[in-house]
Design a protein around this motif. Structure first.
Motif, PDB file in Angstrom:
ATOM      1  N   SER A 155       4.341  -5.901   1.733  1.00 19.44           N
ATOM      2  CA  SER A 155       3.294  -5.159   2.521  1.00 19.44           C
ATOM      3  C   SER A 155       3.017  -6.051   3.679  1.00 19.44           C
ATOM      4  O   SER A 155       3.728  -7.141   3.750  1.00 19.44           O
ATOM      5  CB  SER A 155       2.099  -5.140   1.614  1.00 19.44           C
ATOM      6  N   GLU A 164       1.962  -6.107  -2.230  1.00 15.22           N
ATOM      7  CA  GLU A 164       1.017  -5.296  -3.184  1.00 15.22           C
ATOM      8  C   GLU A 164       1.288  -4.989  -4.626  1.00 15.22           C
ATOM      9  O   GLU A 164       2.711  -4.915  -4.731  1.00 15.22           O
ATOM     10  CB  GLU A 164       0.601  -3.751  -2.412  1.00 15.22           C
ATOM     11  N   GLU A 167      -1.705   1.164  -7.443  1.00 15.69           N
ATOM     12  CA  GLU A 167      -1.807   0.005  -6.771  1.00 15.69           C
ATOM     13  C   GLU A 167      -3.032  -0.636  -7.383  1.00 15.69           C
ATOM     14  O   GLU A 167      -4.194  -0.440  -7.372  1.00 15.69           O
ATOM     15  CB  GLU A 167      -1.931  -0.001  -5.179  1.00 15.69           C
ATOM     16  N   GLY A 170      -3.909  -6.430  -3.286  1.00 17.02           N
ATOM     17  CA  GLY A 170      -3.187  -7.096  -2.066  1.00 17.02           C
ATOM     18  C   GLY A 170      -3.030  -8.686  -2.493  1.00 17.02           C
ATOM     19  O   GLY A 170      -4.082  -8.924  -2.778  1.00 17.02           O
TER      20      GLY A 170
END
Ligand code: PHE
Length: 336
Positions: A245, A255, A278, A281
């Motif tokens: 990412s 991620e 997800e 991050g």
């Protein structure tokens, strides 16, 4: 005098029969038995009768007095035990009135559990201000001057270069400024974005930031830490993946996804039919970020991660509209 005694006896019994409360009973006592009541008064009269009548009348009066006292005591006992004595007695057999007890907000519960897991791995808990400068929120985090995240669309400005933080990442800078490496900290708190409120997004929400800095920290440790967290939080059987990412303040960036625990990875509405969710991050702290905070990127390395709490709460409790979290409807809140 015998007749008078007989009448008083009858009146006494009648009065006693009508008594319903302890207060009424007390009135009867004052009227008949107390020092100046009608029965003791009869004894006073006894002094005035001829001598030879005294023994006989005395016996009658004594008998009346103990009879009345006995009846009085009996009635008193019954009244004191009676459950009908509202306000005058305590009925210990009545069921209690339950007082409703509140519960912790689902977002607080999720926050506390995430904190508990990271504290267990040796992380400390830090915090920073919600009103930030452009420097802490963007500049120090290596956002280029023309980065779209600085746009008025996303950021709520209070004054020129003063804003509501759009993420908890500025707290990374503050923690590194006040403490020498190593750093092992999580930083929970409110964050703000200038977005339209919808079923999936709020203007004010929470994030938890994580920062781990030491000599020779590697991407393997980033993965190990986040996987250990995910297994504790979501369960040992989840599968996970890291996708490349981009964030300005980490390089490389990733991620982390876990298998959708709603459908078990088969694909459903919640995971948008991908089978994956997800959850955060993350990445290796960018050298420019270390420089902003006064750390030497030649001597230390580190990783950082950030996750949105409301989103985690939605997934965990299968809530389909994020706004319900902050409507303060007790019918919703008391389910947690
Ligand atoms: N601050 C990022 C966000 O708000 C999340 C993040 C934190 C990513 C730390 C990498 C490292 O989306």
């Amino acid at each position: 005098m015998e007749e008078v005694a007989q009448r008083i006896r009858e009146e006494f019994l009648e009065a006693l029969q009508q008594v319903q409360t302890l207060q009424e009973l007390e009135n009867v006592r004052v009227q008949f038995l107390a020092r100046s009541g009608r029965i003791p008064q009869l004894f006073d009269l006894l002094k005035t009768v001829p001598h030879e009548q005294k023994p006989c009348l005395g016996r009658i009066l004594n008998e009346l007095r103990s009879f009345a006292q006995e009846r009085f005591d009996e009635r008193k006992r019954v009244l004191e035990q009676s459950v009908y004595q509202r306000g005058e007695s305590l009925d210990v057999t009545l069921p209690g009135r339950p007082k409703p007890l509140g519960t912790k907000h689902p977002v607080t519960q999720v926050m506390e559990e995430i904190k508990r897991i990271f504290i267990g791995m040796g992380f400390s808990v830090e915090s920073g201000p919600e009103i930030e400068s452009d420097w802490y929120n963007f500049e120090a985090l290596n956002f280029p001057a023309d980065h779209p995240a600085r746009d008025m669309q996303d950021t709520i400005f209070i004054a020129e270069k003063i804003l509501l933080r759009t993420h908890t990442s500025p707290v990374q800078i503050r923690v590194m400024q006040k403490q020498a490496p190593p750093v092992r900290a999580i930083m929970p708190g409110w964050t703000y974005r200038n977005e339209a409120t919808s079923a999936r997004s709020l203007v004010a929400f929470h994030q938890i930031e994580g920062l781990f800095v030491d000599r020779r920290v590697t991407f393997a440790e980033l993965k190990g830490t986040l996987v250990a967290f995910a297994k504790q939080f979501y369960g040992n059987s989840i599968q996970y993946r890291f996708r490349p990412s981009f964030f300005p303040f980490t390089e490389p960036s990733a991620e982390m996804d876990i298998t959708c625990y709603i459908c078990g990875g088969k694909g459903c509405r919640i995971c948008k039919y991908s089978g994956w969710l997800e959850i955060c991050g993350a990445g290796m702290v960018h050298p420019n970020v270390f420089r902003s905070a006064g750390y030497d990127p030649e001597r230390v390395t580190g990783f950082a991660f950030g996750m949105g709490i409301e989103r985690i709460a939605l997934l965990r409790y299968n809530i389909d509209d994020i706004r319900i979290l902050y409507e303060n409807d007790v019918r919703f809140l008391k389910q947690f």
